[in-house]
Write a protein that holds these residues in place. Structure first.
Motif, PDB file in Angstrom:
ATOM      1  N   ARG A 164       0.867  -1.188   0.000  1.00  0.00           N
ATOM      2  CA  ARG A 164       0.000   0.000   0.000  1.00  0.00           C
ATOM      3  C   ARG A 164       0.899   1.232   0.000  1.00  0.00           C
ATOM      4  N   ASN A 165       0.753   2.056  -0.997  1.00  0.00           N
ATOM      5  CA  ASN A 165       1.567   3.265  -1.138  1.00  0.00           C
ATOM      6  C   ASN A 165       3.066   2.939  -1.116  1.00  0.00           C
ATOM      7  N   GLY A 166       3.411   1.820  -1.750  1.00  0.00           N
ATOM      8  CA  GLY A 166       4.808   1.441  -1.867  1.00  0.00           C
ATOM      9  C   GLY A 166       5.398   0.776  -0.645  1.00  0.00           C
ATOM     10  N   VAL A 167       4.591   0.525   0.379  1.00  0.00           N
ATOM     11  CA  VAL A 167       5.077  -0.056   1.636  1.00  0.00           C
ATOM     12  C   VAL A 167       4.272  -1.315   1.949  1.00  0.00           C
ATOM     13  N   ARG A 168       4.958  -2.305   2.490  1.00  0.00           N
ATOM     14  CA  ARG A 168       4.259  -3.523   2.908  1.00  0.00           C
ATOM     15  C   ARG A 168       3.381  -3.241   4.120  1.00  0.00           C
ATOM     16  N   ALA A 169       2.106  -3.568   3.993  1.00  0.00           N
ATOM     17  CA  ALA A 169       1.168  -3.393   5.096  1.00  0.00           C
ATOM     18  C   ALA A 169       0.685  -4.767   5.546  1.00  0.00           C
ATOM     19  N   PRO A 170       0.894  -5.140   6.811  1.00  0.00           N
ATOM     20  CA  PRO A 170       0.449  -6.464   7.265  1.00  0.00           C
ATOM     21  C   PRO A 170      -1.065  -6.582   7.263  1.00  0.00           C
ATOM     22  N   VAL A 171      -1.535  -7.810   7.002  1.00  0.00           N
ATOM     23  CA  VAL A 171      -2.964  -8.116   7.075  1.00  0.00           C
ATOM     24  C   VAL A 171      -3.156  -9.161   8.165  1.00  0.00           C
ATOM     25  N   GLY A 172      -3.819  -8.768   9.247  1.00  0.00           N
ATOM     26  CA  GLY A 172      -4.073  -9.706  10.328  1.00  0.00           C
ATOM     27  C   GLY A 172      -2.820 -10.051  11.115  1.00  0.00           C
ATOM     28  N   PRO A 173      -2.945 -10.968  12.064  1.00  0.00           N
ATOM     29  CA  PRO A 173      -1.816 -11.377  12.899  1.00  0.00           C
ATOM     30  C   PRO A 173      -0.983 -12.461  12.219  1.00  0.00           C
ATOM     31  N   GLU A 174       0.099 -12.842  12.869  1.00  0.00           N
ATOM     32  CA  GLU A 174       0.827 -14.028  12.426  1.00  0.00           C
ATOM     33  C   GLU A 174      -0.070 -15.248  12.558  1.00  0.00           C
ATOM     34  N   LEU A 175       0.018 -16.126  11.589  1.00  0.00           N
ATOM     35  CA  LEU A 175      -0.787 -17.343  11.597  1.00  0.00           C
ATOM     36  C   LEU A 175       0.114 -18.560  11.791  1.00  0.00           C
ATOM     37  N   ASP A 176      -0.516 -19.653  12.224  1.00  0.00           N
ATOM     38  CA  ASP A 176       0.214 -20.886  12.520  1.00  0.00           C
ATOM     39  C   ASP A 176       0.423 -21.676  11.233  1.00  0.00           C
ATOM     40  N   PHE A 177       1.581 -21.481  10.640  1.00  0.00           N
ATOM     41  CA  PHE A 177       1.916 -22.194   9.409  1.00  0.00           C
ATOM     42  C   PHE A 177       2.119 -23.677   9.655  1.00  0.00           C
ATOM     43  N   SER A 178       2.454 -24.078  10.882  1.00  0.00           N
ATOM     44  CA  SER A 178       2.744 -25.483  11.164  1.00  0.00           C
ATOM     45  C   SER A 178       1.511 -26.374  11.033  1.00  0.00           C
ATOM     46  N   ARG A 179       0.330 -25.784  10.980  1.00  0.00           N
ATOM     47  CA  ARG A 179      -0.861 -26.590  10.732  1.00  0.00           C
ATOM     48  C   ARG A 179      -0.898 -27.132   9.307  1.00  0.00           C
ATOM     49  N   LEU A 180      -0.082 -26.557   8.458  1.00  0.00           N
ATOM     50  CA  LEU A 180       0.032 -27.041   7.083  1.00  0.00           C
ATOM     51  C   LEU A 180       1.148 -28.078   7.026  1.00  0.00           C
ATOM     52  N   SER A 181       0.929 -29.195   7.704  1.00  0.00           N
ATOM     53  CA  SER A 181       1.951 -30.234   7.797  1.00  0.00           C
ATOM     54  C   SER A 181       1.293 -31.598   7.909  1.00  0.00           C
ATOM     55  N   ASP A 182       2.099 -32.643   7.695  1.00  0.00           N
ATOM     56  CA  ASP A 182       1.621 -34.012   7.875  1.00  0.00           C
ATOM     57  C   ASP A 182       1.158 -34.262   9.304  1.00  0.00           C
ATOM     58  N   ASP A 183       1.696 -33.481  10.235  1.00  0.00           N
ATOM     59  CA  ASP A 183       1.626 -33.835  11.647  1.00  0.00           C
ATOM     60  C   ASP A 183       0.489 -33.161  12.406  1.00  0.00           C
ATOM     61  N   TYR A 184      -0.269 -32.297  11.743  1.00  0.00           N
ATOM     62  CA  TYR A 184      -1.377 -31.635  12.411  1.00  0.00           C
ATOM     63  C   TYR A 184      -2.681 -32.357  12.092  1.00  0.00           C
ATOM     64  N   GLY A 185      -3.531 -32.482  13.086  1.00  0.00           N
ATOM     65  CA  GLY A 185      -4.854 -33.045  12.861  1.00  0.00           C
ATOM     66  C   GLY A 185      -4.887 -34.549  13.030  1.00  0.00           C
ATOM     67  N   SER A 186      -6.070 -35.098  12.815  1.00  0.00           N
ATOM     68  CA  SER A 186      -6.304 -36.517  13.089  1.00  0.00           C
ATOM     69  C   SER A 186      -6.301 -37.374  11.831  1.00  0.00           C
ATOM     70  N   ARG A 187      -6.296 -36.766  10.645  1.00  0.00           N
ATOM     71  CA  ARG A 187      -6.389 -37.537   9.410  1.00  0.00           C
ATOM     72  C   ARG A 187      -5.011 -37.796   8.822  1.00  0.00           C
ATOM     73  N   LEU A 188      -4.914 -38.865   8.033  1.00  0.00           N
ATOM     74  CA  LEU A 188      -3.661 -39.182   7.364  1.00  0.00           C
ATOM     75  C   LEU A 188      -3.348 -38.114   6.315  1.00  0.00           C
ATOM     76  N   ARG A 189      -2.098 -37.615   6.347  1.00  0.00           N
ATOM     77  CA  ARG A 189      -1.680 -36.585   5.403  1.00  0.00           C
ATOM     78  C   ARG A 189      -0.239 -36.876   4.994  1.00  0.00           C
ATOM     79  N   PHE A 190       0.054 -36.724   3.703  1.00  0.00           N
ATOM     80  CA  PHE A 190       1.334 -37.220   3.195  1.00  0.00           C
ATOM     81  C   PHE A 190       2.076 -36.275   2.258  1.00  0.00           C
ATOM     82  N   THR A 191       1.633 -35.041   2.064  1.00  0.00           N
ATOM     83  CA  THR A 191       2.241 -34.225   1.019  1.00  0.00           C
ATOM     84  C   THR A 191       3.187 -33.184   1.620  1.00  0.00           C
TER      85      THR A 191
END
Length: 530
Positions: free
Chosen positions: A473-500
């Motif tokens: 925005r106006n040539g400057v990076r403007a954050p949107v929202g707070p930091e999010l938990d990227f580690s949920r995007l992993s094989d190891d989060y949640g109860s279902r089998l995940r492999f990618t």
């Protein structure tokens, strides 16, 4: 000698199957629900790898529509019979059921980046098939799945001899080995009068490992080694975790190496999580006085830095290209085509036409690239003018339909009003909507009104387990929202089998008319090791 640094193929490159043909080494990896199917990399020295093509046509009809996340193509096995490459693999259409609904196929090619034959279905005892070429005979190895109530889903390793031309069985199926622990991923190699059977043990998580058994005949009986060849399950401090699914390969000078998968976790308050997925690594192997393979560095833990007996030679072939929307781009369940992904209408831009929403297993307009390091940054310029909340376009961190973080342009009611669909009266505003999705549901984290009379730059910065989205925005990076938990995007989060593994990309949807388009340019994904 050449020093390699593991993983050698980084970010979402699991289940490696490696062969040597002439001066080149080739490794094939699982692609699951993603296209291009069965990516293949090549190297002269085992340390530096480049994309070499994929098995085009591996999926009959070129569609995995409806296949669940982490279904699709599991554990391909690449082999060479002296004249041509062979690939066998299973297409798994059910995940988390006792049946798997897997079909096993075989295809061949003279060149890994060339034309592969139409896949032929063969006996489908389970997933993780492999081929073994032995003095003119062709053997199909497989995991046997007992789907009955009370049955063992990993009920042993079987072998069936196939006719070279018809690929039909020439005799009975032989049970090679059963084990009280979960074993899968069988690979055979012959050395010194012994047939060595490598087995992936303990599942694909932190308990993973490689077992070895041997026999004087292909059909057994097989004697198990009294210890794993490779594992990291007993030491969480080992940098390469989940080590397993191995395959032995002899080098030209008589040395041996082991290709295997491994993962690099980030530490979180909820334990280690492997956001990059499972990756390809290589270890040096020796043979002990009793004829069993051992890691050259001793013990059973994978090493990060490994000396291998190879000499780099000049690359005399141009890198392989699939075209403007080919590698490193990937798309779920089908190849991108001009009906929804267009690179010709507007030079240097990608135009995506919206189709189903991001949780669709059929027609989600998504292009993504693998994240290969724990520090990464993605950004893209987007031009779009959504007119309804059913239209959206933006930047996404993606694992699957139940695990993604999205910053997208869409329509919203005037500030302060509830969600009542007033777009039909012409009111409202264009906003950036930050959304996170996990097994607990979909949540809107932040909303920012924006001016879309000019293209907008969207970005995200990943640091370990954290992701921060922003826009310019106006040539400057403007954050949107707070930091999010990227580690949920992993094989190891949640109860279902995940492999990618986690990916960064662009996506668009239009739930009503499937006609809304968005243009993207200057997509950049920069991953920093260290």
């Amino acid at each position: 000698m050449t020093l390699l640094h593991n993983p050698v193929v980084r970010g979402f490159a699991p289940d490696p199957s490696m062969v040597r043909v002439g001066d080149w080494y080739y490794v094939a990896n699982s692609s699951f629900e993603w296209f291009p199917t069965i990516p293949i990399h090549r190297s002269r020295d085992l340390a530096h790898w480049e994309y070499a093509g994929h098995v085009r046509g591996a999926v009959p009809g070129d569609s995995l529509a409806g296949v669940p996340d982490s279904g699709g193509i599991w554990a391909p096995s690449l082999s060479w019979d002296g004249e041509r490459f062979w690939m066998t693999y299973a297409i798994v259409r059910s995940v988390g059921t006792p049946y798997f609904d897997a079909d096993t196929y075989i295809t061949t090619a003279a060149d890994v980046g060339g034309k592969w034959t139409a896949p032929r279905r063969v006996a489908s005892h389970g997933f993780d098939p492999a081929l073994f070429h032995d003095e003119g005979r062709l053997w199909l190895l497989n995991l046997q799945n007992d789907c009955r109530p009370g049955g063992r889903r990993f009920a042993g390793i079987v072998a069936t001899e196939l006719d070279h031309d018809t690929l039909t069985p020439t005799g009975a199926t032989h049970l090679l080995l059963q084990h009280e622990r979960l074993v899968e991923g069988p690979k055979l190699v012959r050395r010194g009068g012994w047939y060595y059977l490598l087995l992936a043990e303990g599942g694909t998580g932190f308990e993973h490992g490689v077992l070895v058994a041997r026999s004087r005949t292909v059909t057994g009986p097989y004697e198990l080694d009294d210890r794993p060849l490779l594992t990291s399950r007993d030491d969480p401090s080992v940098p390469l975790q989940k080590a397993g699914h191995g395959e032995l390969l002899e080098l030209p000078g008589g040395d041996w190496v082991l290709s295997h998968l491994a993962a690099r976790p980030v530490q979180t308050p909820d334990g280690p999580r492997c956001t990059l997925g499972r990756e390809t690594a290589i270890q040096a192997v020796t043979w002990d006085a009793d004829g069993w393979p051992r890691l050259r560095q001793g013990g059973r833990h994978p090493a990060v830095e490994v000396d291998v007996a190879s000499s780099p030679t000049p690359v005399d072939q141009a890198p392989y290209s699939d075209g403007p929307l080919g590698w490193p781009w990937s798309s779920p369940r089908a190849y991108p085509d001009s009906s929804w992904a267009d690179t010709t209408t507007r030079p240097d831009w990608i135009r995506l036409r919206g189709r189903h929403g991001p949780e669709s297993r059929w027609a989600h307009s998504l292009l993504a690239q693998r994240i290969t390091e724990h520090r990464a940054e993605a950004e893209v310029t987007v031009e779009a003018r959504p007119l309804t909340f059913t239209q959206a376009a933006g930047l996404v961190l993606w694992y699957g339909a139940e695990a993604y973080l999205s910053l997208h342009l869409t329509w919203a009611e005037p500030e302060g009003e509830g969600q009542h669909g007033q777009q039909w009266r012409g009111g409202g505003r264009t906003v950036l909507s930050l959304v996170e999705r996990d097994e607990g549901g979909t949540r809107q984290v932040a909303v920012v009104a924006v001016d879309v009379r000019a293209p907008l730059v969207l970005g995200v910065t990943v640091e370990g387990a954290d992701a921060r989205f922003w826009y310019v925005r106006n040539g400057v990076r403007a954050p949107v929202g707070p930091e999010l938990d990227f580690s949920r995007l992993s094989d190891d989060y949640g109860s279902r089998l995940r492999f990618t593994g986690a990916m960064a990309g662009i996506h668009v949807w239009d739930l009503v008319d499937a006609g809304f388009t968005a243009d993207f340019s200057r997509f950049r994904l920069h991953c920093t090791a260290g």
